[in-house]
Write an enzyme that holds these catalytic residues in place. Structure first.
Site, mmCIF file in Angstrom:
data_model
loop_
_atom_site.group_PDB
_atom_site.id
_atom_site.type_symbol
_atom_site.label_atom_id
_atom_site.label_comp_id
_atom_site.label_asym_id
_atom_site.label_seq_id
_atom_site.Cartn_x
_atom_site.Cartn_y
_atom_site.Cartn_z
ATOM 1 N N SER A 42 -2.056 6.254 74.392
ATOM 2 C CA SER A 42 -2.639 5.003 74.871
ATOM 3 C C SER A 42 -1.695 4.279 75.818
ATOM 4 O O SER A 42 -0.581 3.910 75.438
ATOM 5 C CB SER A 42 -2.971 4.091 73.685
ATOM 6 O OG SER A 42 -3.148 2.766 74.142
ATOM 7 N N GLN A 78 -2.268 1.355 76.953
ATOM 8 C CA GLN A 78 -2.201 -0.058 76.554
ATOM 9 C C GLN A 78 -1.091 -0.264 75.534
ATOM 10 O O GLN A 78 -0.314 -1.219 75.623
ATOM 11 C CB GLN A 78 -3.544 -0.516 75.982
ATOM 12 C CG GLN A 78 -4.634 -0.568 77.057
ATOM 13 C CD GLN A 78 -5.991 -0.947 76.509
ATOM 14 O OE1 GLN A 78 -6.187 -1.040 75.291
ATOM 15 N NE2 GLN A 78 -6.944 -1.157 77.393
ATOM 16 N N ASP A 101 -11.610 7.153 80.745
ATOM 17 C CA ASP A 101 -12.669 6.186 81.056
ATOM 18 C C ASP A 101 -13.840 6.823 81.812
ATOM 19 O O ASP A 101 -14.898 6.209 81.948
ATOM 20 C CB ASP A 101 -12.108 5.022 81.878
ATOM 21 C CG ASP A 101 -11.190 4.139 81.040
ATOM 22 O OD1 ASP A 101 -11.278 4.183 79.797
ATOM 23 O OD2 ASP A 101 -10.374 3.407 81.635
HETATM 24 C C1 S3P Z 1 -6.007 1.063 80.144
HETATM 25 C C2 S3P Z 1 -5.773 2.087 79.273
HETATM 26 C C3 S3P Z 1 -6.829 2.862 78.596
HETATM 27 C C4 S3P Z 1 -8.179 2.675 79.290
HETATM 28 C C5 S3P Z 1 -8.459 1.231 79.597
HETATM 29 C C6 S3P Z 1 -7.381 0.661 80.513
HETATM 30 C C7 S3P Z 1 -4.866 0.359 80.750
HETATM 31 O O1 S3P Z 1 -6.954 2.406 77.253
HETATM 32 O O2 S3P Z 1 -9.210 3.207 78.489
HETATM 33 O O3 S3P Z 1 -9.713 1.113 80.238
HETATM 34 O O4 S3P Z 1 -5.063 -0.404 81.739
HETATM 35 O O5 S3P Z 1 -3.744 0.547 80.268
HETATM 36 P P1 S3P Z 1 -6.045 2.997 76.044
HETATM 37 O O6 S3P Z 1 -4.658 2.622 76.296
HETATM 38 O O7 S3P Z 1 -6.600 2.340 74.807
HETATM 39 O O8 S3P Z 1 -6.310 4.477 76.061
#
Ligand code: S3P
Length: 427
Positions: free
Chosen positions: A166, A168, A313
């Site tokens: 992830s 995020q 995504d």
């Molecule tokens: C994102 C990371 C992804 C993605 C989200 C945006 C980001 O999520 O699905 O739309 O900007 O870091 P995850 O980190 O939960 O995989």
């Protein structure tokens, strides 16, 4: 809303909207850096506007003349206690990344969002930042928002092996690590989008990446910069697929960001036999390009393993692509789809099945048998922007009747001009 159906011969050029991930981060980096950050081509979708508002609530001066955004950062210490709880709307990126920034600030902040946010798992961020010294807790002893984050100026570094792939979570830990005393190490499960690492360097910070291992020393001071946000390949994806599956079409997409941690969909299109050309226009630091796609004969493939975070995504629209490919497509290792804006495995399988697709949900993905004709149906986005846009592209293949989409307004989260841009392609 009633969707457009029965289109052929889509033709034209679209400048895709700005990258959502980079737009969020441009505000955040501007806020924690010292001095002025100028942001051009910022995405004015609901999610990124939630981030802008959140940092204003946290005491950061941000000016917006409708074209350029100027963030007047004064370092991490310029992030002040908000007067009220912060509303992140539908934005998982806003809530998770802010937690990493607030982990190092010595006050409590309450964070909340919409129905979907109230179901997004937060232990993945709370556990590592609590280990660093912050105190975060979810609603009623759960891991779910509304959350409270109590930060500390004495954050400890962390050595963290990530249990989920992830960006995020990685980014939240990096924001906390920038404020900690000493060196932190993060080991990714799989490599994920690396915009945060890129922007740490762009803002004058230091970070070392070697394969899946990231090292970062704290505390660090960052300096305000000029940021130009490139187009979002995740938004381009809907028109890439439209161009491939709608008969007699040829679509050109300009200014598409081509960071290699985001381009898994291009690899999938090539493997399926899609006709695609890429002309690179960006520079080495900020790869971008013009992509042209044409109606193609496609074949089913298997999509699994390390490519998954590079197209996470895009999986809803890739599932639609697979319904128009000859043979079987298997998507595996994508259990993260269950905890996106909605459960995207179930949402994609339910809604495309209503339209006649041969699609089966599995524990960690989908199995799709093509090629199938799609027919009229009443469908819902479940309040998820990417499900809504995928269903509109699917509806273009429906020959007769009506396709009615519930909760179409969710699309403005990432692509406010989606329907306008689509209209341009059938003149
Ligand atoms: C994102 C990371 C992804 C993605 C989200 C945006 C980001 O999520 O699905 O739309 O900007 O870091 P995850 O980190 O939960 O995989």
């Amino acid at each position: 809303m009633e969707l457009a159906i029965n289109k052929t011969g889509l033709e034209g050029q679209i400048e895709v909207p700005s990258d959502k991930s980079i737009s969020h981060r441009s505000i955040m980096f501007g806020a924690i850096a010292q001095g002025k950050t100028t942001i051009k081509n910022f995405l004015r979708g609901d999610d990124c506007l939630s981030t802008l508002k959140a940092f204003q609530d946290l005491g950061v001066k941000i000016e917006d003349d409708g074209t350029t955004i100027i963030v007047h950062g004064t370092g991490f210490s310029g992030i002040k206690q908000a007067k009220q709880a912060i509303d992140v709307g539908n934005s998982g990126t806003t809530i998770r990344l802010i937690m990493g920034i607030l982990a190092g600030r010595p006050f409590a902040t309450e964070l909340f969002g919409d129905h979907s946010i109230a179901k997004r798992p937060m232990n993945r961020v709370m556990l590592p930042i609590n280990q660093m010294g912050a105190t975060c807790s979810g609603h009623d002893g759960t891991e779910f928002p509304p959350l409270t984050v109590c930060g500390t100026e004495q954050l400890q570094p962390i050595h963290y092996q990530m249990p989920v792939a992830s960006a995020q979570v990685k980014s939240a830990i990096l924001f906390a690590a920038l404020q900690a005393q000493g060196e932190s190490t993060i080991i990714e499960k799989e490599r994920t989008r690396d915009h945060t690492e890129d922007m740490i360097r762009q803002f004058g910070g230091e970070i070392t990446v070697s394969g899946k291992e990231i090292r970062i020393k704290g505390p660090q001071k960052l300096t305000g910069q000029e940021v130009y946000v490139p187009g979002d390949i995740s938004s381009a994806a809907f028109f890439l697929v439209a161009g491939l599956i709608i008969p007699n079409s040829k679509i050109t997409l300009t200014n598409v960001g081509l960071n290699p941690t985001r381009t898994g969909i291009l690899d999938v299109i090539e493997q399926m036999g899609g006709k695609l050309t890429i002309q690179e226009t960006g520079n080495k630091q900020n790869k971008a390009g013009t992509i042209t796609v044409e109606t193609s004969t496609l074949k089913g493939i298997e999509i699994s393993g390390e490519i998954i975070p590079r197209l996470i995504d895009e999986l809803p629209i890739i599932a639609l692509l697979a319904t128009q490919a000859q043979g079987k497509t298997i998507i595996r290792d994508a259990e993260e789809l269950k905890v996106k804006e909605t459960n995207r495995i179930d949402a994609v399988a339910n809604e495309l099945a209503k339209m006649g697709a041969n699609i089966e949900p599995t524990e960690d993905g989908l199995i799709i048998h093509g090629k199938t004709n799609l027919h009229e149906a009443q469908v819902t986005s479940y309040g998820d922007h990417r499900i809504g846009m995928m269903l509109q592209i699917a509806a273009l293949l429906v020959k007769s009747g009506t396709v009615e989409l519930e909760k179409a307004e969710a699309i403005s989260v990432s692509y406010p001009a989606f329907f306008e841009d689509l209209n341009k392609l059938y003149q």
